[in-house]
Design a protein around this motif. Structure first.
Motif, PDB file in Angstrom:
ATOM      1  N   GLY A 110       8.188  34.126  33.249  1.00  0.00           N
ATOM      2  CA  GLY A 110       8.235  34.952  34.451  1.00  0.00           C
ATOM      3  C   GLY A 110       7.079  34.665  35.412  1.00  0.00           C
ATOM      4  N   LYS A 111       6.177  33.773  35.035  1.00  0.00           N
ATOM      5  CA  LYS A 111       5.035  33.469  35.909  1.00  0.00           C
ATOM      6  C   LYS A 111       5.465  32.597  37.088  1.00  0.00           C
ATOM      7  CE  LYS A 111       0.927  33.796  33.085  1.00  0.00           C
ATOM      8  NZ  LYS A 111       0.284  33.043  32.022  1.00  0.00           N
ATOM      9  N   LEU A 112       4.853  32.880  38.238  1.00  0.00           N
ATOM     10  CA  LEU A 112       5.213  32.155  39.455  1.00  0.00           C
ATOM     11  C   LEU A 112       4.082  31.235  39.889  1.00  0.00           C
ATOM     12  CD1 LEU A 112       6.715  34.948  41.731  1.00  0.00           C
ATOM     13  CD2 LEU A 112       7.917  33.015  40.747  1.00  0.00           C
ATOM     14  N   GLU A 113       4.466  30.076  40.361  1.00  0.00           N
ATOM     15  CA  GLU A 113       3.472  29.172  40.946  1.00  0.00           C
ATOM     16  C   GLU A 113       4.008  28.781  42.307  1.00  0.00           C
ATOM     17  OE1 GLU A 113       1.607  25.240  39.411  1.00  0.00           O
ATOM     18  OE2 GLU A 113       2.312  26.417  37.694  1.00  0.00           O
ATOM     19  N   ARG A 114       3.171  28.878  43.339  1.00  0.00           N
ATOM     20  CA  ARG A 114       3.671  28.612  44.687  1.00  0.00           C
ATOM     21  C   ARG A 114       3.171  27.257  45.184  1.00  0.00           C
ATOM     22  NH1 ARG A 114       5.327  32.001  49.216  1.00  0.00           N
ATOM     23  NH2 ARG A 114       4.633  31.088  51.164  1.00  0.00           N
ATOM     24  N   TYR A 115       4.046  26.548  45.863  1.00  0.00           N
ATOM     25  CA  TYR A 115       3.645  25.297  46.508  1.00  0.00           C
ATOM     26  C   TYR A 115       3.965  25.415  47.986  1.00  0.00           C
ATOM     27  CZ  TYR A 115       3.682  20.465  48.083  1.00  0.00           C
ATOM     28  OH  TYR A 115       3.440  19.321  48.788  1.00  0.00           O
ATOM     29  N   ASP A 116       2.924  25.439  48.835  1.00  0.00           N
ATOM     30  CA  ASP A 116       3.205  25.535  50.274  1.00  0.00           C
ATOM     31  C   ASP A 116       2.320  24.606  51.099  1.00  0.00           C
ATOM     32  OD1 ASP A 116       0.827  26.831  50.111  1.00  0.00           O
ATOM     33  OD2 ASP A 116       1.592  28.798  50.728  1.00  0.00           O
ATOM     34  N   GLU A 117       1.837  23.580  50.430  1.00  0.00           N
ATOM     35  CA  GLU A 117       1.062  22.568  51.161  1.00  0.00           C
ATOM     36  C   GLU A 117       1.959  21.926  52.232  1.00  0.00           C
ATOM     37  OE1 GLU A 117      -0.954  18.736  49.397  1.00  0.00           O
ATOM     38  OE2 GLU A 117      -1.244  20.525  48.158  1.00  0.00           O
ATOM     39  N   VAL A 118       3.156  21.579  51.783  1.00  0.00           N
ATOM     40  CA  VAL A 118       4.184  21.129  52.720  1.00  0.00           C
ATOM     41  C   VAL A 118       5.271  22.196  52.728  1.00  0.00           C
ATOM     42  CG1 VAL A 118       5.976  19.399  53.156  1.00  0.00           C
ATOM     43  CG2 VAL A 118       3.740  18.675  52.312  1.00  0.00           C
ATOM     44  N   LEU A 119       5.741  22.548  53.938  1.00  0.00           N
ATOM     45  CA  LEU A 119       6.878  23.484  54.036  1.00  0.00           C
ATOM     46  C   LEU A 119       8.108  22.646  54.386  1.00  0.00           C
ATOM     47  CD1 LEU A 119       5.083  26.175  56.215  1.00  0.00           C
ATOM     48  CD2 LEU A 119       5.377  26.174  53.729  1.00  0.00           C
ATOM     49  N   PHE A 120       9.240  23.068  53.895  1.00  0.00           N
ATOM     50  CA  PHE A 120      10.448  22.259  54.095  1.00  0.00           C
ATOM     51  C   PHE A 120      11.395  22.944  55.077  1.00  0.00           C
ATOM     52  CE2 PHE A 120       8.791  21.355  49.888  1.00  0.00           C
ATOM     53  CZ  PHE A 120       8.728  19.967  49.899  1.00  0.00           C
ATOM     54  N   ALA A 121      11.978  22.140  55.946  1.00  0.00           N
ATOM     55  CA  ALA A 121      12.988  22.682  56.872  1.00  0.00           C
ATOM     56  C   ALA A 121      14.330  22.064  56.530  1.00  0.00           C
ATOM     57  CB  ALA A 121      12.620  22.348  58.314  1.00  0.00           C
ATOM     58  N   ALA A 122      15.369  22.914  56.510  1.00  0.00           N
ATOM     59  CA  ALA A 122      16.714  22.418  56.202  1.00  0.00           C
ATOM     60  C   ALA A 122      17.737  23.260  56.949  1.00  0.00           C
ATOM     61  CB  ALA A 122      16.978  22.512  54.700  1.00  0.00           C
ATOM     62  N   PRO A 123      18.835  22.639  57.405  1.00  0.00           N
ATOM     63  CA  PRO A 123      19.874  23.446  58.049  1.00  0.00           C
ATOM     64  C   PRO A 123      20.389  24.497  57.073  1.00  0.00           C
ATOM     65  CG  PRO A 123      20.307  21.092  58.296  1.00  0.00           C
ATOM     66  CD  PRO A 123      19.182  21.227  57.324  1.00  0.00           C
ATOM     67  N   GLY A 124      20.486  25.710  57.517  1.00  0.00           N
ATOM     68  CA  GLY A 124      20.986  26.774  56.642  1.00  0.00           C
ATOM     69  C   GLY A 124      20.201  28.042  56.856  1.00  0.00           C
ATOM     70  N   GLU A 125      20.422  28.986  55.974  1.00  0.00           N
ATOM     71  CA  GLU A 125      19.786  30.285  56.113  1.00  0.00           C
ATOM     72  C   GLU A 125      19.350  30.763  54.735  1.00  0.00           C
ATOM     73  OE1 GLU A 125      21.280  34.351  57.986  1.00  0.00           O
ATOM     74  OE2 GLU A 125      22.283  32.607  58.833  1.00  0.00           O
ATOM     75  N   LEU A 126      18.094  31.157  54.616  1.00  0.00           N
ATOM     76  CA  LEU A 126      17.640  31.652  53.311  1.00  0.00           C
ATOM     77  C   LEU A 126      18.404  32.910  52.955  1.00  0.00           C
ATOM     78  CD1 LEU A 126      14.130  30.527  53.930  1.00  0.00           C
ATOM     79  CD2 LEU A 126      15.038  30.478  51.610  1.00  0.00           C
ATOM     80  N   GLY A 127      18.817  32.994  51.717  1.00  0.00           N
ATOM     81  CA  GLY A 127      19.599  34.159  51.312  1.00  0.00           C
ATOM     82  C   GLY A 127      21.086  33.900  51.442  1.00  0.00           C
ATOM     83  N   LYS A 128      21.485  33.037  52.376  1.00  0.00           N
ATOM     84  CA  LYS A 128      22.905  32.734  52.572  1.00  0.00           C
ATOM     85  C   LYS A 128      23.250  31.379  51.966  1.00  0.00           C
ATOM     86  CE  LYS A 128      25.629  34.661  56.329  1.00  0.00           C
ATOM     87  NZ  LYS A 128      26.104  34.448  57.689  1.00  0.00           N
ATOM     88  N   SER A 129      22.433  30.353  52.279  1.00  0.00           N
ATOM     89  CA  SER A 129      22.680  29.012  51.729  1.00  0.00           C
ATOM     90  C   SER A 129      22.177  28.973  50.290  1.00  0.00           C
ATOM     91  CB  SER A 129      21.930  27.957  52.533  1.00  0.00           C
ATOM     92  OG  SER A 129      22.104  28.166  53.899  1.00  0.00           O
ATOM     93  N   THR A 130      22.776  28.118  49.488  1.00  0.00           N
ATOM     94  CA  THR A 130      22.327  28.012  48.089  1.00  0.00           C
ATOM     95  C   THR A 130      21.055  27.167  48.039  1.00  0.00           C
ATOM     96  OG1 THR A 130      23.557  25.971  47.736  1.00  0.00           O
ATOM     97  CG2 THR A 130      24.723  28.034  47.286  1.00  0.00           C
ATOM     98  N   PRO A 131      20.210  27.326  46.987  1.00  0.00           N
ATOM     99  CA  PRO A 131      19.017  26.483  46.860  1.00  0.00           C
ATOM    100  C   PRO A 131      19.392  25.001  46.927  1.00  0.00           C
ATOM    101  CG  PRO A 131      18.909  28.271  45.279  1.00  0.00           C
ATOM    102  CD  PRO A 131      20.249  28.359  45.936  1.00  0.00           C
ATOM    103  N   ALA A 132      20.505  24.629  46.270  1.00  0.00           N
ATOM    104  CA  ALA A 132      20.898  23.213  46.274  1.00  0.00           C
ATOM    105  C   ALA A 132      21.130  22.716  47.703  1.00  0.00           C
ATOM    106  CB  ALA A 132      22.167  23.032  45.452  1.00  0.00           C
ATOM    107  N   GLU A 133      21.764  23.559  48.554  1.00  0.00           N
ATOM    108  CA  GLU A 133      22.001  23.152  49.945  1.00  0.00           C
ATOM    109  C   GLU A 133      20.682  22.989  50.699  1.00  0.00           C
ATOM    110  OE1 GLU A 133      26.340  25.347  50.540  1.00  0.00           O
ATOM    111  OE2 GLU A 133      24.497  26.427  51.017  1.00  0.00           O
ATOM    112  N   LEU A 134      19.761  23.921  50.443  1.00  0.00           N
ATOM    113  CA  LEU A 134      18.482  23.862  51.158  1.00  0.00           C
ATOM    114  C   LEU A 134      17.613  22.707  50.662  1.00  0.00           C
ATOM    115  CD1 LEU A 134      17.684  27.686  51.335  1.00  0.00           C
ATOM    116  CD2 LEU A 134      18.525  26.225  53.168  1.00  0.00           C
TER     117      LEU A 134
END
Ligand code: ATP
Length: 521
Positions: free
Chosen positions: A125-149
């Motif tokens: 359940g532990k989380l590790e965040r990576y935000d050195e690079v942010l990614f842009a992809a066509p779609g909408e968070l919450g609507k598009s699947t992780p695979a699509e993004l």
């Protein structure tokens, strides 16, 4: 092939929809309708026009309506005085914020580009965040699947994933990333080699500009209409002066609209040239809420009546912050496309905004005079607005099915008979013994009765049936060796594939009844 690819391929193969000017490499966002596509589209427009306008009974109260109402039609010009678009707010405001990628030269609508950081979650359940690079992809968070993004950044995400064994990557939103300069510098765009290539969001006017007359100067600028609605508002006085309509009443219009969409995609779903079917329904302000409810239900039901599967259709009410500035209530009839839920038609209460704006800007009072109360007032407007191209695509997707039949795959379009491009195929079993003559005679008779027919005498009968199944023809009639003897023919039904024998003289009546009682299987 995924579901969309199958539809695109069927449309191309069987002549429903082609890319526009294909021999020159096409034009993004423009489509041509082939011999079958044009029939589907015409049938859809006819069904809408008949159900909403031409066959409307203004003496009856339809279910859910507060009272009887009138309906008339209009066909306004595509080119209008540019002042229309200034008054309506389109010149100033009809724009989507968009971002450009300086490296790949791709252009995106800012609200359709998801920007995300990565979070790696372990079984603990532990989380590790990576935000050195942010990614842009066509779609909408919450609507598009992780695979699509993840898709445009597959390799990078996979290599980051490798460095976190046992943890699963998921995208998390970074709100405001495109607006904030420092964050934007870290955003990696699809197909870009390094972060920081996207511009800040900028307004982009969606109207196509053109010039009227010989001079290409500022005086001659006008626009290709981006919606049919304004043509109705500017004709409000003409219609009320001439058509003897009384509030409440609606004006329906079908016609082309043009929007220079930043990112045309999903086949015809988002095109740059498309057709709309719109109603502007005028009522008293105090009754607008009731009429809004009525149109919401009526338009939703219309799609169900034409066979759209109920589990694929829903109404989504807009949140307050989604509403256009002039609207007090809006909802979308949405369909679940292979690429997710999307708007098929919008129903909005536009208040008295448009008529008032055009009254002020033109100096012509666009008001209604109530002969009973002797009162002048500006009516409120309810607007159900749908697009035919999106509709045609939706009906094709919804109707498409593949089935195993005797060890072979059968492709079938379960289109409602009202909209199927061909209503009945007429076949002689073999090309001899007088069968072609009888088949031609029957075809002619059915055509006279108003059916769209198709005569085919080539290939084995099973193949002929399959070819019609694939384009959605609800019935095929075969003349065989029995016909000259007992005067009967075989009528085969597309969905069940059941065959019944019907007297030759009764085929028309049989089909009429079958059409009346058709239900999606
Ligand atoms: P979207 O949010 O998808 O851009 P919209 O809310 O701007 O659509 P409206 O202005 O309400 O759309 O237009 C009414 C209808 O016209 C839509 O429901 C849709 O069916 C159709 N339509 C709008 N834009 C397009 C387009 N670019 N291509 C095809 N159809 C469209």
């Amino acid at each position: 092939m995924d579901a969309m690819e199958k539809i695109v391929s069927l449309c191309k193969r069987r002549g429903f929809i082609f890319p526009s000017s294909e021999i020159y490499g096409g034009l993004n966002g423009a489509w041509d309708y082939g011999p079958l596509g044009v029939e589907l589209k015409r049938n859809l427009k006819q069904a809408w026009w008949d159900d909403m306008v031409a066959h409307h009974d203004e003496t009856a109260t339809p279910p859910g309506a507060p009272q009887p109402f009138g309906m008339v039609g209009l066909d306004s010009a595509l080119l209008m005085n540019p002042k229309v678009w200034e008054a309506s707010g389109h010149v100033g405001g009809f724009s989507d914020p968009m971002v450009d990628d300086r490296e790949t030269r791709a252009r995106y609508r800012a609200d359709q580009l998801a920007v995300y950081a990565l979070e790696f979650i372990g079984s603990d359940g532990k989380l590790e965040r990576y935000d050195e690079v942010l990614f842009a992809a066509p779609g909408e968070l919450g609507k598009s699947t992780p695979a699509e993004l993840f898709e445009p950044h597959r390799k990078r995400v996979a290599s980051l994933q490798k460095s976190k064994p046992g943890r699963e990557a998921r995208p998390v939103a970074v709100p405001g990333a495109l607006q904030d300069e420092a964050l934007r510098a870290r955003v990696l765009a699809p197909g870009a080699s390094a972060p920081g290539t996207l511009t800040a969001p900028r307004a982009f006017n969606l109207m196509f500009k053109t010039h009227v007359g010989a001079l290409e100067d500022n005086q001659s600028v006008t626009y290709l209409r981006p919606e049919t609605a304004q043509g109705i508002f500017v004709n409000f006085k003409n219609v009320t002066d001439t058509a003897r309509v009384r509030v409440p009443f609606g004006i329906g219009q079908i016609g082309k609209a043009f929007r220079n969409e930043i990112n045309p995609r999903n086949f015809t779903f988002r095109s740059r040239e498309f057709e709309q079917m719109e109603i502007e329904f005028f009522c008293r302000a105090g009754e607008a809420a009731q009429w809004y409810q009525f149109w919401r239900e009526r338009r939703f039901q219309w799609y169900l009546d034409l066979g759209i599967r109920p589990d694929k259709l829903r109404i989504r009410d807009h949140d307050k912050d989604e509403l256009a500035h002039y609207s007090v209530a809006t909802c979308d009839v949405e369909y679940e496309y292979p690429f997710g839920w999307g708007e098929l038609e919008g129903i909005a209460c536009r208040t008295d905004f448009d008529l008032k704006r055009h009254s002020e800007a033109s100096g012509v009072r666009l008001e209604y005079f109530d002969p009973d109360t002797k009162e002048h007032y500006t009516p409120f407007v309810i607007e159900p607005a749908g697009g035919i191209d999106r509709m045609a695509l939706t009906f094709l997707i919804d109707a498409y099915a593949e089935e195993e039949v005797e060890g072979e795959t059968r492709v079938v379009l379960r289109l409602h008979p009202r909209i199927a491009p061909i209503t009945v195929g007429v076949f002689p079993l073999v090309k001899k013994d007088g069968m072609p003559e009888l088949a031609h005679g029957l075809e002619e008779e059915l055509r006279e009765l108003g059916f769209t027919t198709f005569y085919d005498e080539k290939a084995a009968i099973g193949r002929r049936y399959r070819r019609q199944d694939e384009v959605g023809t609800p019935w095929c009639v075969t003349i065989d060796g029995e016909t000259p003897k007992d005067g009967t023919v075989t009528v085969r039904e597309r969905d069940s594939m059941q065959q019944v024998r019907v007297p030759l003289r009764e085929v028309g009546a049989h089909l009429r009844e079958a059409q009346r009682t058709w239900r999606k299987g």
